[in-house]
Write an enzyme that holds these catalytic residues in place. Sequence first.
Site, PDB file in Angstrom:
ATOM      1  CG  ASP A 266      58.352  53.209  38.916  1.00 54.99           C
ATOM      2  OD1 ASP A 266      59.489  53.014  39.380  1.00 54.99           O
ATOM      3  OD2 ASP A 266      57.618  52.287  38.506  1.00 54.99           O
ATOM      4  CG  HIS A 269      59.725  55.164  35.971  1.00 53.45           C
ATOM      5  ND1 HIS A 269      58.461  55.064  35.447  1.00 53.45           N
ATOM      6  CD2 HIS A 269      60.240  53.910  35.960  1.00 53.45           C
ATOM      7  CE1 HIS A 269      58.202  53.796  35.144  1.00 53.45           C
ATOM      8  NE2 HIS A 269      59.265  53.077  35.457  1.00 53.45           N
TER       9      HIS A 269
HETATM   10 MN   LIG Z   1      55.748  51.879  37.654  1.00 48.11          MN
END
Ligand SMILES: [Mn+2]
Length: 426
Positions: A266, A269
């Site tokens: 992600d 992230h």
């Molecule tokens: Mn995600």
Amino acid sequence: MNLDYEKILADYERAKEVYKDFGVDTDEVLSKMKGISISLHCWQGDDVTGFEEATKGMGGGGILATGNYFGRARNGDELRSDLEFAMSLIPGKHKVNLHAIYAETDGKKVERNELSIDHFEKWLKWAKERDIGIDFNPTFFAHPKAQSGYTLSSTDTEIREFWIEHGIKSREIASQIGKELKKTCINNIWIPDGSKDFTAKRYEHRKILKESLDEIFSASVDKTYLVDSVESKLFGIGSEAFVVGSHEFYMGYVFTSKHDIAICFDLGHFHPTESVADKISSVLAFSKKVLLHLSRGMRWDSDHVVVLNDEVVSVSQEVKRADAFDRVFFALDFFDASINRIIAWVTGARAALKSILYALLEPTHLLNEAEEEGDFGKRLALLEEFKTLPFGAVWNKFCYESNIPVGNSWLDKVKEYEEKVLKSRI
Ligand SMILES: [Mn+2]
């Protein structure tokens, strides 16, 4: 801006010649684009609320949708209607990404460890009629059993067992969705587990998480159409100091597991200056599949709408340069409640597709040649030159061929929908 077909075509023909000089066949690229599918996340449409009466508005999980623009979808029919409308403004055929909290249970309380394919019947029927695929995600947040901050890595056996059951149920549902639709269904596991402040038992929680994942992935589930994946995170709201499922944890897990599991990156992230693009080839070197969650972190994992920025372009370029569109799956993951949610979807999806088209149009062979010659000055100069090739004309042709509004004319349609549909929800 409303372009007529003659102008679109004339611009495209000129662009085609320019790309041809660089050894790129734009017709071929456009036909490749038709096979590109990204996964459109349903949760942009309702600010990650879901349909569970008991947990609505509970939030948690370290995520936060901010803003209160009117017109949020309040049920499955509204959400499907909004999604369908958004899809009519996005070129190509794309999948829809569901979370377990979007189950429709006819007002009956069904616990997450009791969910089955029956609770997604409406979604299935809808997808079947439109010949689109569905991806799936177990929901390990916004639940009383997630309030301690720990789910699969909880030291409380009862809590842990509950979430393991949910994880298995979710794999079963995803497997059946894939079979029903005859399209790959990715089941992506992300858990919020972690702690706000300095944590002593980090090792213990990670050992427990490993055991829980082993149980979930050992369950016998038909993988004909199922792709399992796991998603790491750096921190969340309330888990600033410690996140159990870190990047290193899942890299280790995926590479040593006997099960075939993809890794999900992600874009929000990781550390703000860390490039996800550079991680893709490392994973591909070990023949692993990659799931991308395209997002845009603003100073933190803020889940802003995806735009065509350097990071998104770099990610697509890495996939193109590795010729790995069959092993890398693109999904969107953001939620902005401060603007029209359909504009958010369409802008993000179109930006993601633009990045892929931009990457596919790159004369990569010229970069490879310069590299092989050891001429790195030439490589740098070419990279700069490529940035101003007439990409926009090819994008417009792609939209036009896909029967999708060209340029920003799609905005007028959203405004009409806002007046007619979204305003009636106030
Ligand atoms: Mn995600």
